[in-house]
Design a protein around this motif. Structure first.
Motif, PDB file in Angstrom:
ATOM      1  N   PHE A   1       0.770  -1.399  -0.151  1.00 41.39           N
ATOM      2  CA  PHE A   1      -0.032   0.139   0.066  1.00 41.39           C
ATOM      3  C   PHE A   1       0.796   1.396   0.198  1.00 41.39           C
ATOM      4  CE2 PHE A   1      -3.466  -2.151   2.697  1.00 41.39           C
ATOM      5  CZ  PHE A   1      -3.579  -3.280   1.832  1.00 41.39           C
ATOM      6  N   PRO A   2       0.597   2.204  -0.539  1.00 47.96           N
ATOM      7  CA  PRO A   2       1.071   3.487  -0.424  1.00 47.96           C
ATOM      8  C   PRO A   2       1.548   4.064   0.959  1.00 47.96           C
ATOM      9  CG  PRO A   2      -0.685   3.648  -2.035  1.00 47.96           C
ATOM     10  CD  PRO A   2      -0.721   2.278  -1.403  1.00 47.96           C
ATOM     11  N   LYS A   3       2.650   4.852   1.097  1.00 45.74           N
ATOM     12  CA  LYS A   3       2.791   5.153   2.471  1.00 45.74           C
ATOM     13  C   LYS A   3       1.720   6.211   3.043  1.00 45.74           C
ATOM     14  CE  LYS A   3       7.830   4.561   1.796  1.00 45.74           C
ATOM     15  NZ  LYS A   3       9.331   5.060   1.956  1.00 45.74           N
ATOM     16  N   GLU A   4       1.380   6.675   2.082  1.00 41.79           N
ATOM     17  CA  GLU A   4       0.168   7.899   2.680  1.00 41.79           C
ATOM     18  C   GLU A   4      -1.180   6.975   3.312  1.00 41.79           C
ATOM     19  OE1 GLU A   4      -1.779   9.323  -1.209  1.00 41.79           O
ATOM     20  OE2 GLU A   4       0.122   8.496  -1.710  1.00 41.79           O
TER      21      GLU A   4
ATOM     22  N   LEU B   1      -8.369  -3.944  -3.313  1.00 44.09           N
ATOM     23  CA  LEU B   1      -9.725  -3.696  -3.900  1.00 44.09           C
ATOM     24  C   LEU B   1     -10.193  -2.151  -3.421  1.00 44.09           C
ATOM     25  CD1 LEU B   1     -12.584  -4.511  -4.938  1.00 44.09           C
ATOM     26  CD2 LEU B   1     -13.385  -4.730  -2.607  1.00 44.09           C
ATOM     27  N   LEU B   2      -9.780  -1.665  -2.190  1.00 43.49           N
ATOM     28  CA  LEU B   2     -10.007  -0.290  -1.907  1.00 43.49           C
ATOM     29  C   LEU B   2      -9.016   0.489  -2.521  1.00 43.49           C
ATOM     30  CD1 LEU B   2     -10.921  -0.770   1.969  1.00 43.49           C
ATOM     31  CD2 LEU B   2     -12.352  -0.495   0.005  1.00 43.49           C
ATOM     32  N   LEU B   3      -7.839   0.364  -2.628  1.00 47.55           N
ATOM     33  CA  LEU B   3      -7.000   1.190  -3.370  1.00 47.55           C
ATOM     34  C   LEU B   3      -7.409   1.391  -4.926  1.00 47.55           C
ATOM     35  CD1 LEU B   3      -3.666  -0.138  -2.204  1.00 47.55           C
ATOM     36  CD2 LEU B   3      -4.420   2.129  -1.913  1.00 47.55           C
ATOM     37  N   LYS B   4      -8.106   0.371  -5.531  1.00 46.69           N
ATOM     38  CA  LYS B   4      -8.367   0.689  -6.860  1.00 46.69           C
ATOM     39  C   LYS B   4      -9.624   1.348  -7.093  1.00 46.69           C
ATOM     40  CE  LYS B   4      -8.364  -1.937 -11.237  1.00 46.69           C
ATOM     41  NZ  LYS B   4      -8.049  -3.314 -12.077  1.00 46.69           N
TER      42      LYS B   4
ATOM     43  N   GLU C   1     -21.552   6.007   2.034  1.00 40.79           N
ATOM     44  CA  GLU C   1     -20.017   6.028   2.216  1.00 40.79           C
ATOM     45  C   GLU C   1     -19.434   4.447   2.083  1.00 40.79           C
ATOM     46  OE1 GLU C   1     -19.878   8.028   6.099  1.00 40.79           O
ATOM     47  OE2 GLU C   1     -19.175   9.505   4.966  1.00 40.79           O
ATOM     48  N   MET C   2     -20.320   3.458   2.496  1.00 41.18           N
ATOM     49  CA  MET C   2     -20.056   2.159   2.458  1.00 41.18           C
ATOM     50  C   MET C   2     -20.067   1.313   1.067  1.00 41.18           C
ATOM     51  SD  MET C   2     -18.698   1.683   5.357  1.00 41.18           S
ATOM     52  CE  MET C   2     -18.057   3.396   5.310  1.00 41.18           C
ATOM     53  N   ILE C   3     -20.336   2.185   0.043  1.00 44.19           N
ATOM     54  CA  ILE C   3     -20.489   1.751  -1.322  1.00 44.19           C
ATOM     55  C   ILE C   3     -19.118   1.620  -1.843  1.00 44.19           C
ATOM     56  CG2 ILE C   3     -21.049   2.030  -3.757  1.00 44.19           C
ATOM     57  CD1 ILE C   3     -23.644   3.406  -2.617  1.00 44.19           C
ATOM     58  N   VAL C   4     -18.511   0.539  -2.339  1.00 41.35           N
ATOM     59  CA  VAL C   4     -17.383   0.367  -2.736  1.00 41.35           C
ATOM     60  C   VAL C   4     -17.401   0.532  -4.533  1.00 41.35           C
ATOM     61  CG1 VAL C   4     -15.463  -1.076  -3.200  1.00 41.35           C
ATOM     62  CG2 VAL C   4     -16.558  -1.351  -1.028  1.00 41.35           C
ATOM     63  N   GLY C   5     -16.623   1.505  -4.718  1.00 41.69           N
ATOM     64  CA  GLY C   5     -16.622   1.759  -6.384  1.00 41.69           C
ATOM     65  C   GLY C   5     -18.052   2.367  -6.979  1.00 41.69           C
ATOM     66  N   GLU C   6     -18.287   1.844  -8.112  1.00 41.43           N
ATOM     67  CA  GLU C   6     -19.532   2.313  -8.594  1.00 41.43           C
ATOM     68  C   GLU C   6     -20.625   1.416  -8.544  1.00 41.43           C
ATOM     69  OE1 GLU C   6     -19.787   5.243 -10.219  1.00 41.43           O
ATOM     70  OE2 GLU C   6     -17.702   5.630  -9.642  1.00 41.43           O
ATOM     71  N   LEU C   7     -21.874   1.889  -8.294  1.00 43.05           N
ATOM     72  CA  LEU C   7     -23.079   0.981  -8.132  1.00 43.05           C
ATOM     73  C   LEU C   7     -23.216   0.201  -9.646  1.00 43.05           C
ATOM     74  CD1 LEU C   7     -25.905   3.207  -6.617  1.00 43.05           C
ATOM     75  CD2 LEU C   7     -24.857   1.216  -5.718  1.00 43.05           C
ATOM     76  N   GLY C   8     -23.596  -1.062  -9.483  1.00 41.22           N
ATOM     77  CA  GLY C   8     -23.758  -2.026 -10.598  1.00 41.22           C
ATOM     78  C   GLY C   8     -22.450  -2.322 -11.341  1.00 41.22           C
ATOM     79  N   GLU C   9     -21.421  -1.997 -10.755  1.00 37.95           N
ATOM     80  CA  GLU C   9     -20.046  -2.748 -11.314  1.00 37.95           C
ATOM     81  C   GLU C   9     -19.486  -3.477 -10.259  1.00 37.95           C
ATOM     82  OE1 GLU C   9     -18.559  -1.590 -14.038  1.00 37.95           O
ATOM     83  OE2 GLU C   9     -20.643  -0.954 -14.471  1.00 37.95           O
ATOM     84  N   GLY C  10     -20.441  -4.286  -9.208  1.00 36.23           N
ATOM     85  CA  GLY C  10     -19.613  -5.301  -8.316  1.00 36.23           C
ATOM     86  C   GLY C  10     -19.164  -6.407  -9.001  1.00 36.23           C
ATOM     87  N   TRP C  11     -19.713  -6.863  -9.936  1.00 40.07           N
ATOM     88  CA  TRP C  11     -19.189  -8.095 -10.644  1.00 40.07           C
ATOM     89  C   TRP C  11     -17.837  -7.896 -11.035  1.00 40.07           C
ATOM     90  CZ3 TRP C  11     -20.222 -13.079 -10.449  1.00 40.07           C
ATOM     91  CH2 TRP C  11     -19.499 -14.026 -11.410  1.00 40.07           C
ATOM     92  N   LYS C  12     -17.646  -6.901 -11.759  1.00 34.31           N
ATOM     93  CA  LYS C  12     -16.224  -6.698 -12.514  1.00 34.31           C
ATOM     94  C   LYS C  12     -15.332  -6.444 -11.234  1.00 34.31           C
ATOM     95  CE  LYS C  12     -15.194  -2.416 -13.717  1.00 34.31           C
ATOM     96  NZ  LYS C  12     -15.318  -1.230 -14.621  1.00 34.31           N
ATOM     97  N   GLN C  13     -15.478  -5.690 -10.310  1.00 34.27           N
ATOM     98  CA  GLN C  13     -14.888  -5.451  -9.309  1.00 34.27           C
ATOM     99  C   GLN C  13     -14.488  -6.659  -8.610  1.00 34.27           C
ATOM    100  OE1 GLN C  13     -16.638  -1.047  -8.458  1.00 34.27           O
ATOM    101  NE2 GLN C  13     -16.796  -2.477  -6.804  1.00 34.27           N
ATOM    102  N   GLY C  14     -15.549  -7.309  -8.314  1.00 33.38           N
ATOM    103  CA  GLY C  14     -15.228  -8.651  -7.522  1.00 33.38           C
ATOM    104  C   GLY C  14     -14.490  -9.679  -8.125  1.00 33.38           C
ATOM    105  N   MET C  15     -14.578  -9.863  -9.578  1.00 31.13           N
ATOM    106  CA  MET C  15     -13.697 -10.728 -10.492  1.00 31.13           C
ATOM    107  C   MET C  15     -12.163 -10.051 -10.466  1.00 31.13           C
ATOM    108  SD  MET C  15     -15.340 -13.002 -11.451  1.00 31.13           S
ATOM    109  CE  MET C  15     -16.325 -12.892  -9.569  1.00 31.13           C
ATOM    110  N   ALA C  16     -11.805  -8.793 -10.300  1.00 27.37           N
ATOM    111  CA  ALA C  16     -10.585  -8.349 -10.234  1.00 27.37           C
ATOM    112  C   ALA C  16      -9.939  -8.768  -8.927  1.00 27.37           C
ATOM    113  CB  ALA C  16     -10.554  -6.752 -10.435  1.00 27.37           C
TER     114      ALA C  16
END
Length: 386
Positions: free
Chosen positions: A65-68, A106-109, A231-246
């Motif tokens: 993870f980045p130092k920041e 996942l959160l970084l991306k 605030e607890m949505i990760v990424g974009e709504l409706g993009e969960g499958w693509k994010q999960g596969m990554a």
């Protein structure tokens, strides 16, 4: 560890040798102090907050993870050294494993700045832990066929449904939940989203699934009108499958996919050396086959770490490594039972018998967790154009 079977160092990782010795020295010191007892499947069942926080102090959790955000800004290759040595030693790394392996990336991306600032520094300290909310009781291996839903109500979301095989959820702090936020259509992979869910929130209940060993590791988690903010949505709504596969590329690619039973292999060699009546020629031929396979799998897995370092697609190769790695883990068990007559028991005073018993009882899950063999071979087949 000096007593370990020396894993070969590839040219790409040759410069990491000094760091590898540092990690081994740390592990040996902890072993000498009695901090832990080597175990099979330690990344799955070896939960120790104390150990995770020790690793956090060393900067070995979230080190890419980045130092920041509390990390070290190190390479995936250096992280690979840490994970490999911890697995080879059978160290209790389960607490931070998922957060370090896939939640953080996942959160970084995809995560918001708020999510990064809130969770990543605490992950790096080894003090906050995540589990995975993908599989559902009635979905089988078809992850897209899920029924857990989040419905927007005023300025909040109401989450209802359940997840199964949630590793360590009763001990973890949060879960990344894949759920449906839009009405299902024929394209069932669409309309899915990911949320960060506090596992201590009102409406969350956790039911244990006990293993044959008597261990409580897996769970079924139920959500009943769990309130979630935007605030607890990760990424974009409706993009969960693509994010999960990554995210699954990180889950399937690591050395845990072929080193879960490595402590048994090492102890098997130790026992064989001590037995004067052993058929050394036959025994060491079989051990040689295992080591040759291990070297091959390790080189494949290390190449995936290089792909991830270069931000290149790795899901196809990761699926292949996981499939072959699971077969290898079971072969170690079969070889151990063939070469050494024993009475495996989780309560045995002999370390070899304890490790063998643990490996045997955990082995049914090897080809299920992280994607079944059938699903993985389908991914490989499609990737090859078959």
């Amino acid at each position: 560890m000096e007593a370990s079977l020396q894993l070969p160092v590839s040219k790409a990782s040759h410069s990491l040798t000094e760091f590898r010795h540092e990690v081994r020295a740390f592990i040996q010191k902890e072993l000498d102090a009695g901090s832990f007892q080597p175990d099979c499947d330690s990344w799955l069942a070896g939960f120790s907050r104390e150990w995770s926080m020790k690793m956090g102090e060393k900067g070995w959790v979230g080190m890419t993870f980045p130092k920041e955000y509390g990390g070290q800004g190190e390479s995936n290759l250096k992280r690979y050294v840490v994970t490999e040595e911890m697995l080879a030693a059978g160290a209790p790394v389960a607490a931070h494993w998922i957060a370090d392996r896939q939640t953080g990336p996942l959160l970084l991306k995809y995560g918001t700045e708020y999510q990064k600032q809130t969770f990543l520094p605490r992950i790096c300290k080894g003090e906050v832990y995540f589990s995975i909310g993908l599989s559902e009781p009635n979905a089988g291996s078809d992850l897209a066929n899920i029924h857990t839903k989040a419905v927007k109500e005023s300025d909040e979301w109401l989450l209802n449904g359940s997840k199964i095989w949630t590793s360590g959820a009763h001990l973890q702090d949060y879960m990344i939940v894949l759920c449906r936020t839009e009405k299902q259509t024929e394209k069932k992979h669409e309309g899915l989203s990911q949320f960060i869910v506090d596992l201590r929130a009102k409406g969350v209940s956790i039911r244990p699934i006990t293993l044959m060993t008597g261990e409580h590791h897996f769970n079924e988690v139920f959500f009943e009108n769990v309130r979630l903010s935007d605030e607890m949505i990760v990424g974009e709504l409706g993009e969960g499958w693509k994010q999960g596969m990554a995210e699954l590329a990180f889950e399937r690619s690591g050395p845990e996919r072929f080193l879960s039973t490595y402590p048994l292999l090492e102890e098997m060699i130790t026992v064989l050396k001590q037995r004067a009546d052993a058929d050394s020629t036959y025994a060491y031929t079989e051990i040689g086959k295992l080591v040759a396979t291990l070297v091959t799998l390790r080189r494949m897995s290390f190449s995936i770490a290089q792909l991830l370092e270069e931000d290149q697609p790795a899901s196809l190769v990761a699926s292949l490594v996981k499939d072959l790695g699971n077969q290898f883990e079971n072969t170690i068990i079969e070889t151990a039972r063939m070469l050494i007559e024993s009475e495996p028991s989780t309560h045995s005073e002999q370390q070899y018998e304890r490790l063998l018993a643990k490996a045997m009882l955990h082995s049914p899950g090897f080809t299920l967790r992280g994607g079944t063999t059938e699903i993985l071979r389908s991914i490989v087949g499609k990737g090859l154009g078959l």
